[in-house]
Design a protein around this motif. Structure first.
Motif, mmCIF file in Angstrom:
data_model
loop_
_atom_site.group_PDB
_atom_site.id
_atom_site.type_symbol
_atom_site.label_atom_id
_atom_site.label_comp_id
_atom_site.label_asym_id
_atom_site.label_seq_id
_atom_site.Cartn_x
_atom_site.Cartn_y
_atom_site.Cartn_z
ATOM 1 N N ASN A 40 47.742 55.980 54.193
ATOM 2 C CA ASN A 40 46.744 54.959 53.835
ATOM 3 C C ASN A 40 47.065 54.349 52.471
ATOM 4 O O ASN A 40 46.219 54.273 51.575
ATOM 5 N N ALA A 41 48.304 53.916 52.323
ATOM 6 C CA ALA A 41 48.790 53.412 51.036
ATOM 7 C C ALA A 41 49.189 51.949 51.151
ATOM 8 O O ALA A 41 49.279 51.377 52.242
ATOM 9 N N GLN A 42 49.438 51.348 50.002
ATOM 10 C CA GLN A 42 49.945 49.986 49.938
ATOM 11 C C GLN A 42 51.460 50.026 49.745
ATOM 12 O O GLN A 42 51.995 50.990 49.199
ATOM 13 N N LEU A 43 52.128 48.975 50.184
ATOM 14 C CA LEU A 43 53.579 48.923 50.102
ATOM 15 C C LEU A 43 54.049 48.031 48.960
ATOM 16 O O LEU A 43 53.487 46.957 48.728
ATOM 17 N N LEU A 44 55.085 48.503 48.279
ATOM 18 C CA LEU A 44 55.791 47.686 47.295
ATOM 19 C C LEU A 44 57.268 47.752 47.663
ATOM 20 O O LEU A 44 57.945 48.732 47.376
ATOM 21 N N LEU A 45 57.752 46.713 48.333
ATOM 22 C CA LEU A 45 59.121 46.704 48.835
ATOM 23 C C LEU A 45 60.012 45.840 47.952
ATOM 24 O O LEU A 45 59.597 44.785 47.468
ATOM 25 N N GLU A 46 61.234 46.311 47.787
ATOM 26 C CA GLU A 46 62.189 45.578 46.964
ATOM 27 C C GLU A 46 62.576 44.264 47.647
ATOM 28 O O GLU A 46 62.820 44.228 48.859
ATOM 29 N N VAL A 47 62.663 43.201 46.858
ATOM 30 C CA VAL A 47 62.978 41.878 47.410
ATOM 31 C C VAL A 47 64.445 41.542 47.128
ATOM 32 O O VAL A 47 64.759 40.542 46.486
ATOM 33 N N PHE A 48 65.329 42.388 47.647
ATOM 34 C CA PHE A 48 66.753 42.218 47.353
ATOM 35 C C PHE A 48 67.347 40.978 48.013
ATOM 36 O O PHE A 48 68.354 40.448 47.564
ATOM 37 N N GLU A 49 66.712 40.495 49.096
ATOM 38 C CA GLU A 49 67.268 39.319 49.779
ATOM 39 C C GLU A 49 67.251 38.083 48.891
ATOM 40 O O GLU A 49 68.008 37.135 49.123
ATOM 41 N N GLU A 50 66.379 38.069 47.878
ATOM 42 C CA GLU A 50 66.271 36.896 47.020
ATOM 43 C C GLU A 50 67.392 36.806 45.988
ATOM 44 O O GLU A 50 67.520 35.791 45.304
ATOM 45 N N ASN A 51 68.185 37.858 45.864
ATOM 46 C CA ASN A 51 69.267 37.842 44.880
ATOM 47 C C ASN A 51 70.390 36.925 45.374
ATOM 48 O O ASN A 51 71.081 37.240 46.349
ATOM 49 N N PRO A 52 70.614 35.784 44.712
ATOM 50 C CA PRO A 52 71.605 34.815 45.207
ATOM 51 C C PRO A 52 73.051 35.275 45.030
ATOM 52 O O PRO A 52 73.964 34.661 45.591
ATOM 53 N N PHE A 53 73.265 36.352 44.256
ATOM 54 C CA PHE A 53 74.626 36.809 43.983
ATOM 55 C C PHE A 53 75.041 37.991 44.864
ATOM 56 O O PHE A 53 76.192 38.425 44.796
ATOM 57 N N LEU A 54 74.126 38.499 45.678
ATOM 58 C CA LEU A 54 74.378 39.764 46.358
ATOM 59 C C LEU A 54 75.534 39.681 47.351
ATOM 60 O O LEU A 54 76.412 40.549 47.375
ATOM 61 N N SER A 55 75.541 38.657 48.167
ATOM 62 C CA SER A 55 76.606 38.523 49.161
ATOM 63 C C SER A 55 77.968 38.386 48.490
ATOM 64 O O SER A 55 78.952 39.020 48.900
ATOM 65 N N ALA A 56 78.030 37.585 47.429
ATOM 66 C CA ALA A 56 79.291 37.414 46.700
ATOM 67 C C ALA A 56 79.706 38.714 46.016
ATOM 68 O O ALA A 56 80.904 39.020 45.910
ATOM 69 N N PHE A 57 78.735 39.497 45.579
ATOM 70 C CA PHE A 57 79.037 40.764 44.907
ATOM 71 C C PHE A 57 79.783 41.715 45.834
ATOM 72 O O PHE A 57 80.757 42.365 45.431
ATOM 73 N N TYR A 58 79.345 41.828 47.087
ATOM 74 C CA TYR A 58 80.005 42.743 48.013
ATOM 75 C C TYR A 58 81.408 42.266 48.387
ATOM 76 O O TYR A 58 82.231 43.053 48.862
ATOM 77 N N THR A 59 81.679 40.992 48.157
ATOM 78 C CA THR A 59 83.020 40.462 48.402
ATOM 79 C C THR A 59 83.922 40.639 47.187
ATOM 80 O O THR A 59 85.102 40.978 47.307
ATOM 81 N N ASP A 60 83.347 40.413 45.990
ATOM 82 C CA ASP A 60 84.118 40.520 44.745
ATOM 83 C C ASP A 60 83.236 41.191 43.690
ATOM 84 O O ASP A 60 82.570 40.519 42.900
ATOM 85 N N ARG A 61 83.225 42.503 43.675
ATOM 86 C CA ARG A 61 82.322 43.251 42.802
ATOM 87 C C ARG A 61 82.580 42.962 41.330
ATOM 88 O O ARG A 61 81.643 42.781 40.549
ATOM 89 N N ALA A 62 83.825 42.933 40.926
ATOM 90 C CA ALA A 62 84.146 42.756 39.510
ATOM 91 C C ALA A 62 83.646 41.414 38.980
ATOM 92 O O ALA A 62 83.161 41.318 37.848
#
Length: 354
Positions: A40-62
């Protein structure tokens, strides 16, 4: 005295903050959604999809690590500082991440001036973040994590390497092993399916409730087959045990009380407790004899006698266990490990030297 109360960071116990942590793909968000109605709790979920750099990061981490990390840091701070405080005013909150993990990722992905800049910003923000009352740490092996990542098939995760997940898993283990800001409840999810198996979910719910002080929970013991068989080895490998937890709790209690320093005194106490147990057993046997005429058979008479003496047996066995835990701590013995080895090798020779 050893304080085993649940402080909840100054909040009332009903307004606790439960955070779920673990490596990418371990099932944090899924479990958070499943626990929400149960607790019976409320949820606080991370909004990682909004990070515009995430997809590029997994391609070129450095190249994209710094941008990705700073975006996450500020986004997580906004949620943890502003949104979480508001939610906690009306009840318990379950989150699928902690603010503390941001620094873990930063140290894995940043170096030099970028890491130094990040640290300055992180330190300025961290002191304003609410700490969890309990962290539910989900564990899984790297192949299992890679399989789960592939199954959910998020586009920006398709380029994640197994090497990165393994390094992240190792970093999480080191981080959680030294984490002291909140209690940590570890859950091995390798063979857990909380989505399709209601019993698995119920097991997790009960363990969380117990850790939050909302009830007691005795972990299930393995149904052991004959020692040395494949079934026995599998049961031993997957058993959820708590003896090590009891040994740590005994160590804390003895450190607080000053007891447990003298192993010879502890052995004498154990002998006395075993003597009490033997006395209870002798009285139970005598009671069985007197009840046999009433019940007409030994089995029912014995059951009735044991039922009447169960509370005394319970106290005597608990006293024996206390002495054994105290002695194991004093001698530096991992009692759970030793016990499980004896289950695996019941006929292994003992060293009889004095």
């Amino acid at each position: 005295m050893l304080d085993l109360s649940w402080p909840c960071g100054g909040r009332v116990a009903e307004h606790y903050y439960l955070a779920i942590e673990g490596v990418i793909g371990v099932g944090k968000t899924t479990l958070a959604r499943l626990l929400q109605p149960e607790l019976n709790a409320q949820l606080l979920l991370e909004v990682f999809e909004e990070n515009p750099f995430l997809s590029a990061f997994y391609t070129d981490r450095a190249r994209y690590a710094f941008q990705t990390q700073i975006f996450f840091l500020l986004s997580r701070y906004h949620q943890q500082h502003h949104v979480l405080a508001r939610l906690l005013q009306s009840g318990p909150v379950i989150s699928d991440y902690t603010f503390a993990k941001d620094r873990l990722f930063a140290h894995l992905n940043l170096k030099g001036d970028e890491l130094e800049t990040y640290e300055r910003l992180h330190n300025a923000l961290a002191e304003n973040v609410i700490r969890p009352d309990l962290i539910l740490y989900l564990e899984a092996d790297t192949p299992v994590l890679m399989e789960r990542i592939a199954v959910r098939d998020r586009p920006y995760e398709r380029n994640i390497s197994e090497e990165y997940i393994e390094s992240l898993r190792a970093a999480y283990e080191a981080f959680m092993a030294s984490y002291t800001e909140a209690p940590v409840l570890r859950i091995d999810t390798n063979r857990l399916d909380v989505v399709r198996n209601p019993q698995d979910l119920a097991e997790v719910v009960q363990r969380v409730r117990s850790a939050l002080g909302q009830g007691t929970h005795q972990r299930a013991l393995p149904h052991l087959a004959a020692p040395g068989t494949v079934a026995a080895e599998e049961a031993l490998a997957t058993a959820r045990r708590r003896l090590a937890d009891l040994q740590r709790l005994r160590r804390l209690a003895d450190a607080d009380s000053g007891l447990g320093d003298n192993p010879y005194y502890t052995i004498m106490c154990l002998q006395a407790r075993v003597g009490e147990l033997a006395s209870h057993l002798a009285r139970t046997w005598a009671l069985e004899e007197s009840l046999r005429a009433q019940f007409g058979n030994r089995e029912e008479a014995l059951e009735a006698a044991v039922r009447r003496s169960r509370e005394q047996f319970q106290e005597a066995l608990a006293d024996c266990l206390t002495c054994m835990l105290r002695l194991a701590n004093r001698l530096g013995i991992d009692l759970e490990g030793a016990y499980m080895r004896r289950l695996r090798e019941p006929d292994a020779p003992r060293d009889e030297r004095g």
